[in-house]
Design a protein around this motif. Structure first.
Motif, PDB file in Angstrom:
ATOM      1  N   GLN A  31     -97.048 -19.573  53.309  1.00  6.88           N
ATOM      2  CA  GLN A  31     -97.090 -20.105  51.953  1.00  6.88           C
ATOM      3  C   GLN A  31     -95.689 -20.286  51.382  1.00  6.88           C
ATOM      4  O   GLN A  31     -95.486 -21.080  50.475  1.00  6.88           O
ATOM      5  CB  GLN A  31     -97.922 -19.199  51.058  1.00  6.88           C
ATOM      6  CG  GLN A  31     -99.389 -19.211  51.451  1.00  6.88           C
ATOM      7  CD  GLN A  31    -100.209 -18.310  50.573  1.00  6.88           C
ATOM      8  OE1 GLN A  31    -100.177 -18.442  49.356  1.00  6.88           O
ATOM      9  NE2 GLN A  31    -100.927 -17.385  51.179  1.00  6.88           N
ATOM     10  N   LEU A  32     -94.745 -19.528  51.903  1.00  4.42           N
ATOM     11  CA  LEU A  32     -93.331 -19.735  51.601  1.00  4.42           C
ATOM     12  C   LEU A  32     -92.660 -20.137  52.897  1.00  4.42           C
ATOM     13  O   LEU A  32     -92.681 -19.382  53.868  1.00  4.42           O
ATOM     14  CB  LEU A  32     -92.691 -18.457  51.043  1.00  4.42           C
ATOM     15  CG  LEU A  32     -93.100 -18.050  49.635  1.00  4.42           C
ATOM     16  CD1 LEU A  32     -92.512 -16.682  49.286  1.00  4.42           C
ATOM     17  CD2 LEU A  32     -92.661 -19.092  48.626  1.00  4.42           C
ATOM     18  N   GLY A  33     -92.081 -21.323  52.926  1.00 11.81           N
ATOM     19  CA  GLY A  33     -91.484 -21.855  54.147  1.00 11.81           C
ATOM     20  C   GLY A  33     -90.009 -21.521  54.274  1.00 11.81           C
ATOM     21  O   GLY A  33     -89.385 -20.995  53.352  1.00 11.81           O
ATOM     22  N   LEU A  85     -93.521 -21.479  59.214  1.00 15.67           N
ATOM     23  CA  LEU A  85     -93.435 -22.937  59.187  1.00 15.67           C
ATOM     24  C   LEU A  85     -92.166 -23.382  58.479  1.00 15.67           C
ATOM     25  O   LEU A  85     -91.722 -22.725  57.538  1.00 15.67           O
ATOM     26  CB  LEU A  85     -94.624 -23.516  58.415  1.00 15.67           C
ATOM     27  CG  LEU A  85     -96.008 -23.226  58.950  1.00 15.67           C
ATOM     28  CD1 LEU A  85     -97.057 -23.680  57.949  1.00 15.67           C
ATOM     29  CD2 LEU A  85     -96.215 -23.904  60.279  1.00 15.67           C
ATOM     30  N   PRO A  86     -91.606 -24.507  58.890  1.00 12.85           N
ATOM     31  CA  PRO A  86     -90.498 -25.073  58.114  1.00 12.85           C
ATOM     32  C   PRO A  86     -90.976 -25.416  56.703  1.00 12.85           C
ATOM     33  O   PRO A  86     -92.157 -25.717  56.491  1.00 12.85           O
ATOM     34  CB  PRO A  86     -90.129 -26.341  58.881  1.00 12.85           C
ATOM     35  CG  PRO A  86     -90.690 -26.157  60.241  1.00 12.85           C
ATOM     36  CD  PRO A  86     -91.898 -25.279  60.083  1.00 12.85           C
ATOM     37  N   ARG A  87     -90.067 -25.376  55.765  1.00 13.62           N
ATOM     38  CA  ARG A  87     -90.411 -25.622  54.368  1.00 13.62           C
ATOM     39  C   ARG A  87     -91.127 -26.952  54.179  1.00 13.62           C
ATOM     40  O   ARG A  87     -92.096 -27.050  53.435  1.00 13.62           O
ATOM     41  CB  ARG A  87     -89.134 -25.582  53.522  1.00 13.62           C
ATOM     42  CG  ARG A  87     -89.397 -25.828  52.073  1.00 13.62           C
ATOM     43  CD  ARG A  87     -88.132 -25.808  51.271  1.00 13.62           C
ATOM     44  NE  ARG A  87     -88.448 -26.045  49.868  1.00 13.62           N
ATOM     45  CZ  ARG A  87     -87.554 -26.247  48.959  1.00 13.62           C
ATOM     46  NH1 ARG A  87     -86.285 -26.244  49.261  1.00 13.62           N
ATOM     47  NH2 ARG A  87     -87.904 -26.464  47.713  1.00 13.62           N
ATOM     48  N   SER A  88     -90.654 -28.005  54.841  1.00 10.45           N
ATOM     49  CA  SER A  88     -91.259 -29.327  54.644  1.00 10.45           C
ATOM     50  C   SER A  88     -92.724 -29.342  55.077  1.00 10.45           C
ATOM     51  O   SER A  88     -93.563 -29.958  54.414  1.00 10.45           O
ATOM     52  CB  SER A  88     -90.462 -30.388  55.401  1.00 10.45           C
ATOM     53  OG  SER A  88     -90.477 -30.114  56.792  1.00 10.45           O
ATOM     54  N   ILE A  89     -93.030 -28.653  56.141  1.00 12.70           N
ATOM     55  CA  ILE A  89     -94.425 -28.613  56.610  1.00 12.70           C
ATOM     56  C   ILE A  89     -95.270 -27.764  55.672  1.00 12.70           C
ATOM     57  O   ILE A  89     -96.393 -28.143  55.316  1.00 12.70           O
ATOM     58  CB  ILE A  89     -94.505 -28.111  58.064  1.00 12.70           C
ATOM     59  CG1 ILE A  89     -93.871 -29.146  58.994  1.00 12.70           C
ATOM     60  CG2 ILE A  89     -95.954 -27.825  58.466  1.00 12.70           C
ATOM     61  CD1 ILE A  89     -93.786 -28.725  60.443  1.00 12.70           C
ATOM     62  N   ALA A  90     -94.738 -26.615  55.251  1.00  7.37           N
ATOM     63  CA  ALA A  90     -95.476 -25.771  54.307  1.00  7.37           C
ATOM     64  C   ALA A  90     -95.784 -26.532  53.025  1.00  7.37           C
ATOM     65  O   ALA A  90     -96.896 -26.460  52.496  1.00  7.37           O
ATOM     66  CB  ALA A  90     -94.683 -24.500  54.001  1.00  7.37           C
ATOM     67  N   GLN A  91     -94.812 -27.307  52.537  1.00  7.38           N
ATOM     68  CA  GLN A  91     -95.007 -28.092  51.314  1.00  7.38           C
ATOM     69  C   GLN A  91     -96.085 -29.156  51.519  1.00  7.38           C
ATOM     70  O   GLN A  91     -96.948 -29.354  50.672  1.00  7.38           O
ATOM     71  CB  GLN A  91     -93.691 -28.746  50.873  1.00  7.38           C
ATOM     72  CG  GLN A  91     -93.819 -29.610  49.637  1.00  7.38           C
ATOM     73  CD  GLN A  91     -94.254 -28.832  48.413  1.00  7.38           C
ATOM     74  OE1 GLN A  91     -93.883 -27.673  48.241  1.00  7.38           O
ATOM     75  NE2 GLN A  91     -95.048 -29.454  47.572  1.00  7.38           N
TER      76      GLN A  91
END
Length: 142
Positions: A31-33, A85-91
Motif C-alpha cells: 500500500q506504500l510503494g 512494489l515500485p511506487r508507480s505500480i502501487a499507485q
C-alpha cells in the motif's frame, strides 16, 4: 498524503510499536510503494493523538528495520529494498481499485482479469488453467 489517510489509532494504538506495526503492514502489503513519502513525524503524532516522541520512536524503528530512509530535506520515504512494489505500480493499483469500486466491479473479477493479462504477457502457465477457463465463461463487462 497525511497520516490520517493511512493510519488509524487502535484503542490501545498509542505506543510506538503499534504505529511501527501499522506502517510496516502498509509497506509490506504494497500500500506504500518504493520511495513513497510517509507523513511527517509531527503529522503522524497529531493525527494519531500521540506525543511526537512516540511517533519519532516508531519512525526510528522502521528505519532500523531497513523499511524506510530518512533524510532531512526529503523526509521519510519507503526504502527501495523494503517495498513490495515500485511506487508507480502501487499507485496504479490504488487507482484501479478505486475505479473498480466506484463502478461496482467485483474484486474477484478484477483479480481474474489481472491474472489473465499477466499470463498472456508472461506466457502460458499450464499448471493453472482453471481460472482462465472460468474467466472465458464469465466475460468482462464494459
Amino acid at each position: 498524503m497525511t497520516a490520517r489517510s493511512i493510519l488509524s489509532a487502535d484503542e490501545d494504538g498509542s505506543t510506538a510499536r503499534d504505529i511501527y506495526h501499522q506502517l510496516r503492514g502498509l509497506i509490506m502489503s504494497g500500500q506504500l510503494g518504493a520511495n513513497e513519502r510517509l507523513p511527517t513525524v509531527r503529522q503522524t503524532a497529531t493525527d494519531l493523538g500521540v506525543a511526537q516522541g512516540t511517533a519519532a520512536k516508531a519512525y526510528k524503528m522502521l528505519e532500523h528495520a531497513g523499511l524506510v530512509v530518512s533524510r532531512t530535506a526529503a523526509g521519510t520515504r519507503v526504502a527501495e529494498s523494503a517495498a513490495v512494489l515500485p511506487r508507480s505500480i502501487a499507485q496504479r493499483i490504488r487507482e484501479l481499485a478505486d475505479e473498480a469500486s466506484a463502478t461496482r466491479i467485483e474484486l474477484d473479477d478484477v483479480i481474474n482479469v489481472l491474472r489473465l493479462v499477466w499470463r498472456t504477457n508472461s506466457g502460458p502457465n499450464r499448471d493453472d488453467t482453471r481460472e482462465s477457463e472460468q474467466l472465458e465463461q464469465n466475460p468482462v463487462r464494459e
